[in-house]
Design a protein around this motif. Sequence first.
Motif, PDB file in Angstrom:
ATOM      1  N   LEU A 158       0.182  -0.749   0.175  1.00  0.00           N
ATOM      2  CA  LEU A 158      -0.139   0.119  -0.082  1.00  0.00           C
ATOM      3  C   LEU A 158       0.718   1.233   0.124  1.00  0.00           C
ATOM      4  CD1 LEU A 158      -2.359  -1.429   3.018  1.00  0.00           C
ATOM      5  CD2 LEU A 158      -3.137  -0.822  -0.378  1.00  0.00           C
ATOM      6  N   ARG A 159      -0.203   2.569   0.075  1.00  0.00           N
ATOM      7  CA  ARG A 159       0.408   3.687  -0.223  1.00  0.00           C
ATOM      8  C   ARG A 159       0.650   4.488   1.248  1.00  0.00           C
ATOM      9  NH1 ARG A 159      -0.311   5.272  -6.755  1.00  0.00           N
ATOM     10  NH2 ARG A 159       1.124   3.531  -7.718  1.00  0.00           N
ATOM     11  N   ILE A 160       1.189   5.695   1.020  1.00  0.00           N
ATOM     12  CA  ILE A 160       0.819   6.181   1.999  1.00  0.00           C
ATOM     13  C   ILE A 160      -0.086   7.908   1.395  1.00  0.00           C
ATOM     14  CG2 ILE A 160       2.310   8.585   3.270  1.00  0.00           C
ATOM     15  CD1 ILE A 160       4.670   6.575   3.764  1.00  0.00           C
ATOM     16  N   LEU A 194      -8.908   2.346   2.132  1.00  0.00           N
ATOM     17  CA  LEU A 194      -8.589   1.083   2.946  1.00  0.00           C
ATOM     18  C   LEU A 194      -7.763   0.663   1.558  1.00  0.00           C
ATOM     19  CD1 LEU A 194      -8.357  -0.532   5.233  1.00  0.00           C
ATOM     20  CD2 LEU A 194     -10.873  -1.638   4.829  1.00  0.00           C
ATOM     21  N   LYS A 195      -8.576   0.375   0.243  1.00  0.00           N
ATOM     22  CA  LYS A 195      -8.230  -0.060  -0.506  1.00  0.00           C
ATOM     23  C   LYS A 195      -6.389   0.173  -0.749  1.00  0.00           C
ATOM     24  CE  LYS A 195      -7.859  -1.284  -5.230  1.00  0.00           C
ATOM     25  NZ  LYS A 195      -6.745  -0.879  -5.324  1.00  0.00           N
ATOM     26  N   ASN A 196      -6.402   1.231  -0.972  1.00  0.00           N
ATOM     27  CA  ASN A 196      -4.902   1.642  -1.494  1.00  0.00           C
ATOM     28  C   ASN A 196      -3.587   2.251  -0.625  1.00  0.00           C
ATOM     29  OD1 ASN A 196      -5.714   1.893  -4.252  1.00  0.00           O
ATOM     30  ND2 ASN A 196      -6.994   3.243  -3.928  1.00  0.00           N
ATOM     31  N   TYR A 197      -4.878   2.641   0.671  1.00  0.00           N
ATOM     32  CA  TYR A 197      -3.347   3.263   1.508  1.00  0.00           C
ATOM     33  C   TYR A 197      -3.293   2.639   3.093  1.00  0.00           C
ATOM     34  CZ  TYR A 197      -4.077   6.865  -1.865  1.00  0.00           C
ATOM     35  OH  TYR A 197      -4.300   7.655  -3.148  1.00  0.00           O
ATOM     36  N   ALA A 198      -1.858   2.158   3.610  1.00  0.00           N
ATOM     37  CA  ALA A 198      -1.192   1.470   4.794  1.00  0.00           C
ATOM     38  C   ALA A 198      -1.539   2.983   5.693  1.00  0.00           C
ATOM     39  CB  ALA A 198      -0.074   2.053   4.392  1.00  0.00           C
ATOM     40  N   MET A 199      -1.148   4.189   5.061  1.00  0.00           N
ATOM     41  CA  MET A 199      -1.274   5.416   6.476  1.00  0.00           C
ATOM     42  C   MET A 199      -1.648   6.952   5.862  1.00  0.00           C
ATOM     43  SD  MET A 199       1.910   6.378   8.201  1.00  0.00           S
ATOM     44  CE  MET A 199       2.756   4.835   8.646  1.00  0.00           C
TER      45      MET A 199
END
Length: 799
Positions: free
Chosen positions: A375-377, A487-492
């Motif tokens: 995932l991305r930030i 939720l699908k794309n980002y860790a934080m």
Amino acid sequence: MDSNAEKELEKHIQNQVSWDALPLHAKSILENSQTKWKQYVIKFSIKHQLRWKTNLVRKFVSDERLYYQEIVRSSVSKLVLYPYHIIDKLVGLLNVTPFKYYLVMMTETMANSKSYDELPNFTAVDCLRMLGVGRNQYIDMMNKCRTKGFLFKKKKDVIKSLLPSRTMEKSIEYWWILNAGLHIAEEERGCSQEELDILSELRVSPKQAGIFDRESVLSLLARGLIFIDVPIANSDFISVPPLEGFVMNRVSGDYFENLLYKIFVSIDERTNIQNLAELIQVDEELVKQAASLYCRLGFAKKKNLEPLVNNDDQTDSVLIKTKWNQSWIDYNASISSNSNSGVITQQQQQQQSQQQSQQESNISEESTLDVKPILRIGLIFDSSIIAFLMMGNLGYGLKNHAVTMFEVGKLANEALDDFLGELAKIDIGEFVDGEARRYATSAVALRDTIRFLRYNEKIPATMAGLDLLSCERMNSLEEATRQRVLLKNYAMLISMSPFATDSCPVISVTPAHFGPAIYEAASIWFKLYVYSIVGTGPNSILLPKGSRLKKIPNVFRDCEKLRICSLDHESMNINLSQLLPTVNEALLSSPVLVQAFSYVKFDSSTTKQSRHASREQTIREQLSIIDVPFPLDPLPETTSNSSDSSANYVITGEYTSENMHLHPDVRRIDNIFDLSHSIGYISMLRKEVHVPTENCYRTTWIPYNIYFGIPIFDASLNQRVFEKIERYQLLSESNIAQHNHCSRVLSINLLRFISSTCPPVHPDLDVIDQNKINTTLPSVQNLPLPTQNISFVNGSLEF
């Protein structure tokens, strides 16, 4: 009729429910009138440009041609986009091509002397593509019309003489599909033999544009003898590079335009169309229509480009004409082992199809495996950063990126290399003091923030890449949709700080958010809450909306400068003499927080700053605010062994930016709010108090506010926050769990504080379990308004 009733009726229309099968509740909405049901179906179908043959409207309108005529008339009058999804009907039945559609629209708009700004954004872009008429050309033609001095009935003839007679559309991709249009004998008589041959082939079946001569295709397109379809499949992946040629006029609120913006901020090149439709819970056909339009306008690219194929089974190869544009030649060279021949054999096509199928299979297989995704930030920004990039004269190359950030609401990781390259060209030394320098400083701080979050080796390996996300665009999504996309794309998520007053932070529990935990934590309520808990702060009075201030409160009589904060305007510094007219005007539309900021008679700060100059940066420059990034460093080892060592530790001399973290109030704030797991800074305000007995001013420091997120306005503070993130490993998984818990406790306590001062904000607040950190708090985007005067004076909160 309310929105819920409309949604219910629309659902029945989409399901093609007849009047007899309509539920009783739906009939009651229509007052049990079958005539009203018929009118509603027709109105909805025309507004949404539904296809006649496959929808309920065919039962009420028997004449298909008449129905499509009404769609064209209504769409032109409302200045909406050409209905490309029914182009086959509009061309085949009415001979209304996109060029003719926009020609009529532009003629009517100019004949009625309307401003160019009345064209909605996407419509203006398509008009420019078809007619070559942008803002400057429009103004020039309007001026020419006025100089003619003709009567209104002749005005349209003058306008038509100024507009092009042929379409200006030139950009065509090899994979777009050509279709034969309406037979027009006069136009066909002027065609070359090659063009007639193309028409003959297309009348048998539609074909990819790439197998024909480019100039012949453009000639047929200009004559209106063919039209283009941009095919999008469920398995296609779409990327949105920085926008070029986007016209920023206005947003009309049309349903399809709203959908275009919704998909803009949600789409990414790692999610195919089918999964995107499921993610945002929109019909697949509508998502494909939007993606098709993006590609047609040049705002998006299809990632999984299919090989160039020939629909003629009797031909063993496909010949790409040498006159076609370079992109098609490059494409042919990249997929053909014999690029000099310009021929793709049937065997090569089969190999390419097998490879593509294998790739799609691998993607599908990976999606079904229980593998933790990379995932991305997400870096959350607000519109003020866009203003810095667009209005700061920082370089032409930044304009497209700024437009993308504003219109799309996102700048994806794939575009950040070019964005960073443009930001790297900024030289702060070239700008003199003032707004331009502030813009440049903020842009450089944004550049450093992107570099830090994108290339830092200490960031967990589970995060790959960084997306810039607009809080305004993300908040425009329904809450459930927004949470699914995040939720699908980002860790934080990490917010810039501070946000503009009229911007709401993006609220998220999962993924974790380093920024304001709830909307209320970035409002005027939070300041009062901090002062009441810590027991010190500037004297402040919160006045409810609609009230009137008849005289200057005694607590402010010794002030030279005051700070005025409202919900709908940026905060401003004013002289005491301007308090009454300024506050009473603001109270007409918003509650107002009035704060003492300076007792120093020689303070020469300006009365009122512009939107961006009036933000916290101005306070720091002119009213001596010192910012302390957290987490705080430990106290020196020489401190007292007392249990409350922070209160007993006293420095000698003045407090400065180097030692402000030792201030007792700063240490107390850190203890009370448990800031050791969060990202942000504490702002301390200098308070100059006159001591009559000593005939001098004594300097003290009091808390002004707590900000969560990464500061963009101050390059030095920006770097100090980075040091804190690295030193205390704030982005580690273990710290994220602690941060979530601390944020939740703070949020619940803040909501309880607000409820104690006005009618209960959330009746069920007492039953919320503080340990359940992965559930959403009942924060509200429309902040609760005070119903009475609330003051914080001399360390005490009063109602």
